[in-house]
Scaffold this active site. Structure first.
Site, mmCIF file in Angstrom:
data_model
loop_
_atom_site.group_PDB
_atom_site.id
_atom_site.type_symbol
_atom_site.label_atom_id
_atom_site.label_comp_id
_atom_site.label_asym_id
_atom_site.label_seq_id
_atom_site.Cartn_x
_atom_site.Cartn_y
_atom_site.Cartn_z
ATOM 1 N N ASP A 215 0.840 -1.188 0.000
ATOM 2 C CA ASP A 215 0.000 0.000 0.000
ATOM 3 C C ASP A 215 0.886 1.253 0.000
ATOM 4 O OD1 ASP A 215 -2.648 1.120 0.220
ATOM 5 O OD2 ASP A 215 -1.987 1.812 2.194
ATOM 6 N N LYS B 239 1.578 4.338 -2.870
ATOM 7 C CA LYS B 239 1.536 5.774 -2.586
ATOM 8 C C LYS B 239 2.833 6.452 -3.013
ATOM 9 C CE LYS B 239 -1.631 5.250 1.285
ATOM 10 N NZ LYS B 239 -1.726 5.106 2.747
#
Ligand code: ADP
Ligand code: ASP
Ligand code: MG
Length: 816
Positions: A676, A680
């Site tokens: 995750d 980003k």
């Protein structure tokens, strides 16, 4: 003397008729009246439809005719007492008997001439008006039923007959001098010198009333309908349309000629000649002042209204040089006028090599035939191309007498169309400068009208039409925030956010008028099943100007439709990282597409929820700065986990707790794996113009190798217990050095690395608490002391707030 006319929409049912009678009763007290009625609502249309059925040999016309007779008989019964209804019933039955014979004739010969059609159509007004006159008499208002064929003399141009004014006026005056009682006159119909029945054209009852008003020198002509006057646009197409208080005769004529059905174009001529004011009033809101049409051209408001006509085709003639010579234009227009075809718009390039004519689709076919016949030799010799036809179009026109004083009108008009991705096929500005018209695709008509209406009438007021996919915590919070702020945004920012579509993974619901946000529908079995393709098709079909898709899912499938959405000039706002963290090529493709389509693609909440990270990097780059290094703690979940760990709980229990509190993804491995964060970082890097791919990032996953595949979440949490001792050891070692554990990302010179680090007290990340995020930007300008952005980087509320801010940005951007 006052002439008042009630259209089919006012005489639709016994209920609406009782309102009409009330109005007549009130008016009778003030002045002498003449009343004109249309056929009952929808009857003229049905009479024509039945003729079509009969002509095509379909016997279904018989049953439909019976139903129509039944409707008239029911109306008579509802409006009159039992003992009075007999005479009217006989009248109705006789007329339907005649109609039956007429249709039978059409059925037999399979043909319908304009002459027969006019006769058939005349029954609508003859029936309604006779019935209404009798009903008024039984209510104590003595009436005199007048069949307008006795008064109005026309030529024999069936379907659109021309009035012979002198004879007509004389007949009207003579008739009125000789007859007593309240004259109740049939609209629409007239007759030739030979006594053949004609009509004045569809919607012609308004014109009948104007002819009477002119012959009788009425003080005013009132047209009573189902809307409060002439509106800025057809309210069936633009819900925000509002009443125009006053129009000049010329403006009203122009608006109606280009499609404002509320008043028939020819109505204005007789009234204008005698300077009789026309008032358009609403039967269902009789106290509303409506619209006054008179000879005044008032100051202010360059554009008075916008109108449109559907079902248009463009006829194009092209040749190398023929048009300049030999009076070709004259020949074209002679051919058209001899066939009584009227082109709504003509556009000619100054080179005179081509000319475009816009006609109704039926007339266009005939025009092509006639023009090709006229230029047979030129086409045969190759001097001229065969005539081409482009169907499926509509015409929009902006109208106003004062627009000649405003040089910017056409600029604003075409910018609004362009911004909404609407192709303009032809343009014309009348030499009177009373209107500018454009030919556009029929499918874009409603969008065009709304966009133009916004620009010309609501420029202080913008509407964003929102479609939401994903009604989890973020989606719900967003809807709540919009509901709370709606009033204020409208009042203080002139921004109206309307939600037209909501969907989750299972169901979807739409409301073309915009949902009432205080009572949104529960998505459930009562709604349609969610199907992404049909969701997007509905969005495209609604075809609003300023639409935005808000994607509050984490779905790859939804991200895959972004190109289609942006391609249709619909903006996207999303916290969903999937699209931007996919391949670099597709990221750049989306950015490019948004740019070329002139729409927003906003995703501030892709990273660190509502914190202004993406926009900050974007602005730095735009202003010429260069990013050297990005260091970041970007996972609220992992931060929470490591803060909790310090309190002494074992690692596996902390992870379970974080999951329970909703701080992690449903499968905590997604957070612990660092993927995750990697996504980003890729997005941040790309914003800083570094061509990163997720695969290029070195990620030190916290998920043990054996737990990466094939285990359920529960099994994984169980397995994690084996890691507890190792983490306690790491923590103890860090503590001994006065350090803290942080899961951080570093991006430097195009290389990114993500993993757990032990950081000294001097490091800015040392002080981070709870689920906060922190981003350090080292740039040319922020070199010695990096820029720090810090705050809650996760949670439905802050993410929804960030999404909301992006939606508002879309709204403000579309401001003209
Ligand atoms: P009637 O039956 O009273 O003759 P019409 O149906 O002929 O009524 O005309 C009224 C309708 O005209 C309205 O219901 C509206 O949908 C349509 N219309 C189109 N353009 C306009 C406009 N600019 N202002 C008001 N109404 C319009
Ligand atoms: N009844 C006719 C029509 O529908 C005329 C009118 O309503 O004005 O066209
Ligand atoms: Mg009408």
């Amino acid at each position: 003397m006052k002439v008042i006319k009630f259209g089919g929409s006012s005489v639709e049912s016994p209920n609406t008729i009782s309102q009409v009678f009330q109005i007549i009763q009130n008016q009778l007290q003030g002045s002498e009246l003449v009343v004109v009625f249309s056929a009952f609502g929808g009857v003229t249309e049905q009479l024509f439809n039945l003729a079509n059925l009969a002509k095509s040999g379909d016997l279904a016309y018989k049953e439909a005719l019976l139903a129509l007779e039944e409707r008239h008989l029911d109306m008579a019964k509802a409006l009159m007492s039992q003992e009075k209804v007999g005479k009217v019933e006989t009248f109705i039955r006789q007329r339907f008997h005649e109609l039956e014979d007429l249709y039978h004739g059409i059925f037999l010969i399979k043909e319908q001439s304009p002459r027969i059609l006019d006769y058939v159509a005349s029954f609508g007004e003859r029936l309604s008006t006779f019935l209404l006159a009798e009903a008024l008499t039984t209510k104590g208002i003595p009436t005199c039923f007048v069949d307008a064929r006795e008064l109005i003399r026309t030529d024999d141009r069936f379907g659109q007959a021309r009035v012979e004014e002198a004879t007509t006026h004389a007949q009207i005056q003579d008739y009125f001098a000789k007859h007593e009682g309240l004259k109740v006159v049939t609209g629409f119909i007239a007759s030739t010198a030979k006594g053949e029945t004609t009509t004045l054209g569809r919607s012609g009852s308004d014109y009948t009333a104007a002819i009477l008003a002119s012959a009788l020198d009425a003080t005013v002509l009132e047209i009573w309908t189902d809307v409060s006057g002439v509106l800025t646009c057809d309210p069936k197409m633009v819900y925000a349309a509002f009443t125009i208080p006053q129009l000049s005769y010329a403006e009203a004529m122009e608006l109606s000629h280009f499609g404002a059905k509320v008043i028939f174009p020819a109505t204005m001529q007789p009234a204008m000649r005698k300077n009789i004011p026309i008032r358009i009033k609403n039967t269902f809101e009789p106290n509303h002042p409506g619209t006054l049409i008179n000879g005044e051209v008032r100051e202010g408001g360059w554009i008075k209204g916008i109108s449109s006509r559907s079902n248009i085709s463009l006829v194009t003639l092209q040749s190398a040089g023929w048009m300049a010579a030999g009076g070709s234009l004259g020949r074209i227009f002679t051919v058209l006028s001899e066939a009584r075809l009227s082109s709504l718009l003509i556009s000619q390039a100054s080179s005179q090599h081509s000319i475009c004519l816009a006609l109704s689709t039926e007339e266009a076919v005939l025009a092509k035939e006639l023009i090709e016949k006229e230029f047979f030799y030129e086409i045969k010799s190759g001097e001229m191309d065969p005539v081409s036809i482009l169907p499926g179009l509509a015409l929009v026109a902006v109208v106003g007498e004062n627009m000649k004083h405003d040089p910017g009108t056409s600029g604003r008009m075409f910018r609004a169309l362009g911004q909404n991705n609407i192709n303009v096929a032809a343009i014309a500005q009348g030499s009177s400068e009373l209107n500018i018209s454009a030919i556009i695709p029929q499918a874009d008509l409603q969008k065009a009208l709304n966009a133009l209406h916004e620009v010309f009438f609501l420029s202080e007021h913008k509407v964003v039409h929102l479609f939401l996919v994903g009604t989890g915590l973020i989606g719900k919070a967003l809807l709540r925030m919009i509901a709370q702020q709606k009033e204020k945004l409208l009042r203080e920012n002139q921004l109206d956010i309307q939600v037209h579509g909501i969907a989750n993974s299972r169901y979807m619901a739409f409301d073309e008028d915009g949902f009432d946000l205080t009572s949104l529908p529960e998505l459930g079995a009562a709604q349609a099943k969610m199907d992404l393709n049909s969701f997007v098709s509905t969005l495209e079909e609604m075809n609003f100007s300023n639409s935005v898709l808000v994607d509050c899912t984490a779905s790859q499938e939804v991200a895959q439709i972004y190109p289609r959405i942006l391609g249709a000039k619909i903006a996207i706002v999303t916290p969903n990282k999937k699209a931007n963290s996919g391949s670099l090529e597709s990221y750049l493709g989306l950015k490019q597409l948004a740019k070329s389509r002139g729409v927003h693609f906003l995703y501030e909440t892709n990273v660190a929820a509502g914190l202004p990270v993406i926009n900050t990097i974007h602005d730095l780059m735009l202003s010429g700065d260069r990013v050297h290094r990005i260091e970041a703690v970007l996972s609220g979940s992992l931060n929470f986990i490591f803060s909790e760990l310090e309190k002494g709980l074992p690692f596996s229990e902390v992870v379970a707790l974080a999951k329970e509190k909703g701080y992690t993804e449903p499968d905590p491995r997604e957070d612990l794996s660092g993927m995750d964060v990697a996504r980003k970082v890729v997005i941040l890097g790309r914003e800083a113009e570094q061509p990163l791919e997720v695969e290029d990032i070195v990620v030190h996953s916290l998920v043990p190798k054996e737990a990466r595949k094939g285990l359920t979440v529960e099994e994984f949490l169980e397995l994690l217990k084996h890691q507890d001792a190792a983490y306690t050891e790491l923590l103890t070692a860090a503590k001994a050095k006065g350090e803290k554990l942080r899961f951080m990302a570093t991006l430097k010179e195009g290389k990114a690395e993500i993993g757990l680090r032990s950081l000294p007290a001097s490091h800015p990340f040392y002080v981070l608490e709870g689920s906060d995020n922190m981003i350090l930007l080292t740039t040319d300008r922020y070199y010695d002391r990096p820029m720090i952005i810090r705050g809650p980087g996760a949670g439905a509320e802050v993410t929804a707030a960030g999404v909301f801010a992006d939606v508002i940005r879309v709204g403000n951007y579309t401001r003209d």
